[in-house]
Design a protein around this motif. Structure first.
Motif, mmCIF file in Angstrom:
data_model
loop_
_atom_site.group_PDB
_atom_site.id
_atom_site.type_symbol
_atom_site.label_atom_id
_atom_site.label_comp_id
_atom_site.label_asym_id
_atom_site.label_seq_id
_atom_site.Cartn_x
_atom_site.Cartn_y
_atom_site.Cartn_z
ATOM 1 N N ARG A 155 56.409 25.412 -64.658
ATOM 2 C CA ARG A 155 57.164 26.451 -64.511
ATOM 3 C C ARG A 155 57.425 26.753 -63.540
ATOM 4 N NH1 ARG A 155 59.560 31.264 -69.274
ATOM 5 N NH2 ARG A 155 61.754 30.601 -68.040
ATOM 6 N N HIS A 156 58.957 27.238 -62.997
ATOM 7 C CA HIS A 156 59.221 27.267 -61.893
ATOM 8 C C HIS A 156 58.133 29.183 -61.162
ATOM 9 C CE1 HIS A 156 61.109 29.609 -58.550
ATOM 10 N NE2 HIS A 156 61.451 28.710 -58.496
ATOM 11 N N PRO A 157 57.314 29.338 -60.921
ATOM 12 C CA PRO A 157 56.137 30.379 -60.507
ATOM 13 C C PRO A 157 57.296 31.228 -60.513
ATOM 14 C CG PRO A 157 55.112 28.260 -59.365
ATOM 15 C CD PRO A 157 57.078 27.875 -59.309
ATOM 16 N N GLU A 186 47.012 28.703 -59.055
ATOM 17 C CA GLU A 186 46.769 28.698 -58.163
ATOM 18 C C GLU A 186 45.960 27.424 -59.340
ATOM 19 O OE1 GLU A 186 45.648 32.450 -55.173
ATOM 20 O OE2 GLU A 186 44.486 32.682 -56.675
ATOM 21 N N ALA A 187 45.059 28.044 -60.066
ATOM 22 C CA ALA A 187 44.750 27.510 -61.211
ATOM 23 C C ALA A 187 45.325 26.070 -61.525
ATOM 24 C CB ALA A 187 44.211 28.471 -62.473
ATOM 25 N N VAL A 188 46.310 25.913 -62.192
ATOM 26 C CA VAL A 188 47.731 24.610 -62.449
ATOM 27 C C VAL A 188 47.552 24.054 -61.251
ATOM 28 C CG1 VAL A 188 49.864 24.297 -62.740
ATOM 29 C CG2 VAL A 188 49.079 26.499 -64.224
ATOM 30 N N ASP A 189 47.430 24.744 -59.979
ATOM 31 C CA ASP A 189 47.364 24.173 -58.669
ATOM 32 C C ASP A 189 46.208 23.295 -58.743
ATOM 33 O OD1 ASP A 189 50.401 23.132 -56.696
ATOM 34 O OD2 ASP A 189 48.297 23.719 -55.319
ATOM 35 N N LEU A 272 54.621 33.645 -53.922
ATOM 36 C CA LEU A 272 54.757 32.125 -54.907
ATOM 37 C C LEU A 272 55.265 31.108 -54.003
ATOM 38 C CD1 LEU A 272 55.372 34.192 -58.288
ATOM 39 C CD2 LEU A 272 53.563 33.336 -57.710
ATOM 40 N N ARG A 273 55.824 31.354 -53.047
ATOM 41 C CA ARG A 273 56.797 30.718 -52.447
ATOM 42 C C ARG A 273 55.953 28.969 -52.533
ATOM 43 N NH1 ARG A 273 59.983 34.603 -48.715
ATOM 44 N NH2 ARG A 273 61.369 35.690 -49.859
ATOM 45 N N SER A 278 55.320 23.171 -53.213
ATOM 46 C CA SER A 278 54.693 22.543 -53.346
ATOM 47 C C SER A 278 54.498 21.123 -55.394
ATOM 48 C CB SER A 278 53.109 22.211 -53.571
ATOM 49 O OG SER A 278 52.778 23.275 -53.965
ATOM 50 N N TRP A 279 55.593 22.575 -56.007
ATOM 51 C CA TRP A 279 55.967 21.485 -57.259
ATOM 52 C C TRP A 279 57.540 21.655 -57.285
ATOM 53 C CZ3 TRP A 279 53.538 25.625 -61.462
ATOM 54 C CH2 TRP A 279 52.275 26.159 -61.277
#
Length: 282
Positions: A155-157, A186-189, A272-273, A278-279
């Motif tokens: 989801r959009h951070p 960060e963990a999701v990334d 968060l940008r 990157s997502w």
């Protein structure tokens, strides 16, 4: 005479017992539990499904819809990774080690048993576990169940941060909410880089066209899409409890609600940008 010494004299005279000071906690971080690759007989579950996501990313909505499927059981958050095993004595530790079971192996057996119990009670075929904390131990989950499947929910951070702030604005001012969300993002990334086999789905796509996304998820899970999954039914207080997933009015309606508009680039918190970019959220 110190208070401790006075207590000990009185206790010794009456019971023979003594009070001892608790040992000071070690400053060294706890070592991660040791575990081995499981053999086939170690697991009752087959092909469990784990949702990997940040907090406030729509995982409760996703699990409510998946749980309507005749073959999928998606219960409330179970937090199994917080279940730990301790040895009652050095003898029990020695006995388990002689069975080839370290503490991590015993914890994995416990996790598997809890999930399998819930699956059997449901009468369904596959379990879906959606606790957001899974994102911090996804590698251990994969080690525990080599045949596990993963749904990576994005989801959009910035939307996540605002939703987390709005859920308790007094307790979580915006900057604190951003800090909390950043740790999850960060963990999701990291999970995006290690779970190449995962099926990625976006909260915004689910709210825009739930049937399309559910068809895609069902195909990944190897089950037939069942019409009406998006209309999961209105829920009452006993069904949705704080601490076990979303509990607010929108999730209780029983239908997918429109998602909030995406924030403009200049409305996104600077920290968060990079993840928005990157997502794929421009």
């Amino acid at each position: 005479m110190s208070l401790m010494r006075s207590l000990n004299r009185a206790l010794t005279a009456t019971t023979g017992l003594q009070v001892r000071r608790a040992a000071r906690p070690s400053a060294a971080p706890a070592r991660p539990p040791v575990y081995h690759e499981p053999s086939a007989e170690d697991r009752l579950l087959r092909r469990p499904v784990f949702v990997i996501s940040s907090i406030r990313s729509g995982s409760t909505l996703l699990r409510m819809m998946l749980d309507t499927h005749s073959r999928l059981r998606a219960p409330h958050e179970l937090h199994i990774s917080r279940l730990e095993v301790g040895y009652g004595s050095s003898v029990s530790e020695y006995a388990m080690q002689n069975l080839g079971l370290e503490r991590g192996d015993l914890e994995h057996l416990l996790w598997d048993r809890v999930l399998h119990r819930e699956l059997v009670r449901s009468g369904k075929e596959f379990i879906v576990e959606k606790t957001p904390g899974n994102v911090f131990c996804h590698e251990r989950i994969r080690d525990s169940w080599p045949d596990a499947r993963f749904l990576l929910l994005l989801r959009h951070p910035e939307s996540v941060a605002r939703s987390w702030h709005e859920s308790d604005p007094v307790k979580r001012p915006y900057e604190q909410a951003v800090a909390d969300v950043l740790r999850h993002v960060e963990a999701v990334d990291r999970a995006r880089g290690t779970l190449g086999e995962a099926c990625t789905v976006r909260y915004e796509d689910i709210t825009a066209d739930p049937d399309r996304e559910l068809r895609r998820l069902c195909a990944y899970l190897g089950v037939e899409f069942e019409p009406g999954m998006a209309d999961y039914g209105a829920k009452s207080d006993p069904d949705l409890k704080r601490g076990l997933g979303d509990w607010r009015a929108s999730i209780r309606t029983g239908t997918v609600q429109p998602g909030r508009a995406l924030p403009a680039p200049d409305e996104v918190h600077p920290s968060l940008r990079p993840y928005c970019a990157s997502w794929g959220y421009s």
